[in-house]
Design an enzyme around this catalytic site. Sequence first.
Site, PDB file in Angstrom:
ATOM      1  N   GLU A 294     126.494  70.220  25.168  1.00 16.46           N
ATOM      2  CA  GLU A 294     126.508  71.680  24.972  1.00 16.46           C
ATOM      3  C   GLU A 294     125.067  72.172  25.090  1.00 16.46           C
ATOM      4  O   GLU A 294     124.207  71.759  24.325  1.00 16.46           O
ATOM      5  CB  GLU A 294     127.111  72.004  23.613  1.00 16.46           C
TER       6      GLU A 294
HETATM    7  N1  LIG Z   1     125.525  75.394  23.538  1.00 16.77           N
HETATM    8  C1  LIG Z   1     125.308  75.225  22.250  1.00 16.77           C
HETATM    9  O1  LIG Z   1     126.245  75.134  21.457  1.00 16.77           O
HETATM   10  C2  LIG Z   1     123.917  75.163  21.723  1.00 16.77           C
HETATM   11  C3  LIG Z   1     123.707  75.296  20.352  1.00 16.77           C
HETATM   12  C4  LIG Z   1     122.397  75.226  19.855  1.00 16.77           C
HETATM   13  C5  LIG Z   1     121.332  75.025  20.705  1.00 16.77           C
HETATM   14  N2  LIG Z   1     121.562  74.906  22.041  1.00 16.77           N
HETATM   15  C6  LIG Z   1     120.430  74.741  22.953  1.00 16.77           C
HETATM   16  O2  LIG Z   1     119.494  73.794  22.420  1.00 16.77           O
HETATM   17  C7  LIG Z   1     118.194  74.088  22.917  1.00 16.77           C
HETATM   18  C8  LIG Z   1     117.196  74.081  21.781  1.00 16.77           C
HETATM   19  O3  LIG Z   1     117.216  72.870  21.087  1.00 16.77           O
HETATM   20  P1  LIG Z   1     116.120  71.711  21.270  1.00 16.77           P
HETATM   21  O4  LIG Z   1     114.827  72.294  21.704  1.00 16.77           O
HETATM   22  O5  LIG Z   1     116.161  70.906  20.034  1.00 16.77           O
HETATM   23  O6  LIG Z   1     116.762  70.883  22.464  1.00 16.77           O
HETATM   24  P2  LIG Z   1     116.294  69.468  23.067  1.00 16.77           P
HETATM   25  O7  LIG Z   1     117.198  69.200  24.209  1.00 16.77           O
HETATM   26  O8  LIG Z   1     114.851  69.450  23.312  1.00 16.77           O
HETATM   27  O9  LIG Z   1     116.581  68.407  21.891  1.00 16.77           O
HETATM   28  C9  LIG Z   1     117.885  68.201  21.388  1.00 16.77           C
HETATM   29  C10 LIG Z   1     117.985  66.791  20.824  1.00 16.77           C
HETATM   30  O10 LIG Z   1     117.868  65.853  21.887  1.00 16.77           O
HETATM   31  C11 LIG Z   1     116.960  64.828  21.500  1.00 16.77           C
HETATM   32  N3  LIG Z   1     116.415  64.198  22.716  1.00 16.77           N
HETATM   33  C12 LIG Z   1     115.237  64.427  23.334  1.00 16.77           C
HETATM   34  N4  LIG Z   1     115.114  63.631  24.420  1.00 16.77           N
HETATM   35  C13 LIG Z   1     116.244  62.904  24.500  1.00 16.77           C
HETATM   36  C14 LIG Z   1     116.739  61.920  25.411  1.00 16.77           C
HETATM   37  N5  LIG Z   1     116.028  61.522  26.470  1.00 16.77           N
HETATM   38  N6  LIG Z   1     117.954  61.379  25.195  1.00 16.77           N
HETATM   39  C15 LIG Z   1     118.696  61.754  24.122  1.00 16.77           C
HETATM   40  N7  LIG Z   1     118.296  62.688  23.230  1.00 16.77           N
HETATM   41  C16 LIG Z   1     117.082  63.259  23.418  1.00 16.77           C
HETATM   42  C17 LIG Z   1     115.970  65.566  20.619  1.00 16.77           C
HETATM   43  O11 LIG Z   1     115.239  64.663  19.821  1.00 16.77           O
HETATM   44  C18 LIG Z   1     116.894  66.446  19.818  1.00 16.77           C
HETATM   45  O12 LIG Z   1     117.459  65.744  18.744  1.00 16.77           O
HETATM   46  C19 LIG Z   1     118.316  75.441  23.603  1.00 16.77           C
HETATM   47  O13 LIG Z   1     118.394  75.257  24.978  1.00 16.77           O
HETATM   48  C20 LIG Z   1     119.631  75.981  23.064  1.00 16.77           C
HETATM   49  O14 LIG Z   1     120.248  76.942  23.890  1.00 16.77           O
HETATM   50  C21 LIG Z   1     122.821  74.962  22.560  1.00 16.77           C
END
Ligand SMILES: NC(=O)c1ccc[n+]([C@@H]2O[C@H](COP(=O)([O-])OP(=O)(O)OC[C@H]3O[C@@H](n4cnc5c(N)ncnc54)[C@H](O)[C@@H]3O)[C@@H](O)[C@H]2O)c1
Length: 525
Positions: A294
């Site tokens: 998501e």
């Molecule tokens: N569609 C939805 O329901 C929803 C809800 C909330 C946030 N978001 C989105 O989330 C984003 C903001 O959150 P963020 O900055 O924490 O996102 P991010 O993708 O940077 O991080 C999300 C998670 O992924 C982990 N991660 C980082 N590298 C990884 C890898 N290589 N493999 C697996 N996991 C890894 C991070 O440590 C963190 O726990 C925005 O784009 C927002 O729109 C979407």
Amino acid sequence: MTDTLAGGFLPFEHEPYFDFAQTDVAQAQRAAFRQVRERYVGQHFPLYIGGQRVEGGKTFEVRNPADTRETVWHFPKATPQQLEQAIDAAKTAFETWRFSDPLQRATIFKRAAELLRARRMEFNAVMTLENGKNWPEADGEVAESVDHFEVFARETLRWATGKPVYPMPDEHVTTVYEPIGVVACISPWNFPSAIPLGMALGAIAAGNTVVWKPASETPLSSLLLVELLYEAGLPRDVIQFITGTDDVLGDPLVDHKDIRMVAFTGSREIGCRIFERAAKVQPGQKWLKRVMAEMGGKDPTVVCADADLEAAALGIVQSTFGYAGQKCSACSRVIAEDSIHDKLLEMVTKLAAEVKVGLPEENAPLGPVISASSAERIMRYVESGKQSARLVLGGERADVGEREGGYMQPTIFADVDSTDPLFQEEIFGPVLAFSRARDWRHAIELANDSDYGLTAAFYSRDPHKLAEARKLMQVGNLYLNRKCTGALSGTHAFGGYGMSGTNAKVGGPDYLFWFLQTKTVAQRY
Ligand SMILES: NC(=O)c1ccc[n+]([C@@H]2O[C@H](COP(=O)([O-])OP(=O)(O)OC[C@H]3O[C@@H](n4cnc5c(N)ncnc54)[C@H](O)[C@@H]3O)[C@@H](O)[C@H]2O)c1
Ligand SMILES: N[C@@H](CCC=O)C(=O)O
């Protein structure tokens, strides 16, 4: 509402929010901040692996976004060996939990709902201190977490009974749903309670076990939920809780042969990376990995000439600047019909100018963004927008005195072209792009001109336009005559179209299916 599918549970009601305008409620929330500061600030927290508390080793600091000089707490940097142990423990626990009684699972969730209800203000305060939400934003998310417990209790029982099939005279045939294995739950910082909880409850409601990897910016909101589930009676080895760096817990977790499913919420960049990596079958892996990813949004509000402009302006300001625009569901584009465009822009700008920037712990309407690097990234969009569009409001960092944090003025650009990054890219900050449409059909075309398709709002009083919007708007969550943020568990199943992800629809009637596999059993007598 009476829930006929709830297996005997009482009627369901969404958790009501606290009314912080009441003096006694506000005082209680302030007292909760004092208690949380006394109890948690400066503490070192553990991992949980195989039900055991794991302490020691290297740690990282969690900072208060309201003043990034303040370290609020410390968490472990899990090692590759600890990741291996966590996956192994989840694999072992699955062999028992997969046969657990659905009623037992549902009862644990009901108990957890009661426990969380009693501690809501504490959880609100923790969230504010580690992620910068003001009181109602934190409260909205903690209330959503209570709802998740109640909804998943009911969904557990609803899916436990299987589904009817067309009968045969000489066979007894059943279709039942079974759990799939170890689920890695990987979550973002912006909803550190409701989002990882939704994914983890989906997994364990279905009878799977979990490796829970929260965002490093906001781990305590997650850890407290894990401990609450233990207190509610969840066998402790069903959830492993690991924190640390992405080089150790990112690709290695996703790639691991014993992970059956990755449930991810976060950015488009990482979601696409996970989707691609999980497609590779690793040596010893006995399944095709399932991926729930998501991702982001670029959510539009369409305003037709016949709309209630006051309602639209209020909805736009709330959904754009609430939590500093750091919701995947936040409005970031307004597309208004030409004839009302200027009036609406004036109304929105007037309301937005009144949104005061300040400290989340003091319940200011507009708090900091999560980090200095996030503020710098947002300011790059703002500076480039000053060249490509017309700045109407804000456009600068905000001054809150002594504090060091990513405080930004509410910012509005007008005359934004649909090719502009302000119109196409997720900025994730308090920045709004206004664009003009020839007519309402053109407005819908512009709204759909996006890779993303998460939420949208559409304002009109005309039943024909509302009906057309229902058909034509390409988003997973469409809101007519209301703002585009604030989905409620069990009612507004949440998840987008297009590059907003896999359309998992958390809190919806089909969500548990993501975590299940289907068995058909045909028996002749
Ligand atoms: N569609 C939805 O329901 C929803 C809800 C909330 C946030 N978001 C989105 O989330 C984003 C903001 O959150 P963020 O900055 O924490 O996102 P991010 O993708 O940077 O991080 C999300 C998670 O992924 C982990 N991660 C980082 N590298 C990884 C890898 N290589 N493999 C697996 N996991 C890894 C991070 O440590 C963190 O726990 C925005 O784009 C927002 O729109 C979407
Ligand atoms: N479910 C939340 C958004 C979560 C994303 O950040 C809402 O509906 O506003």
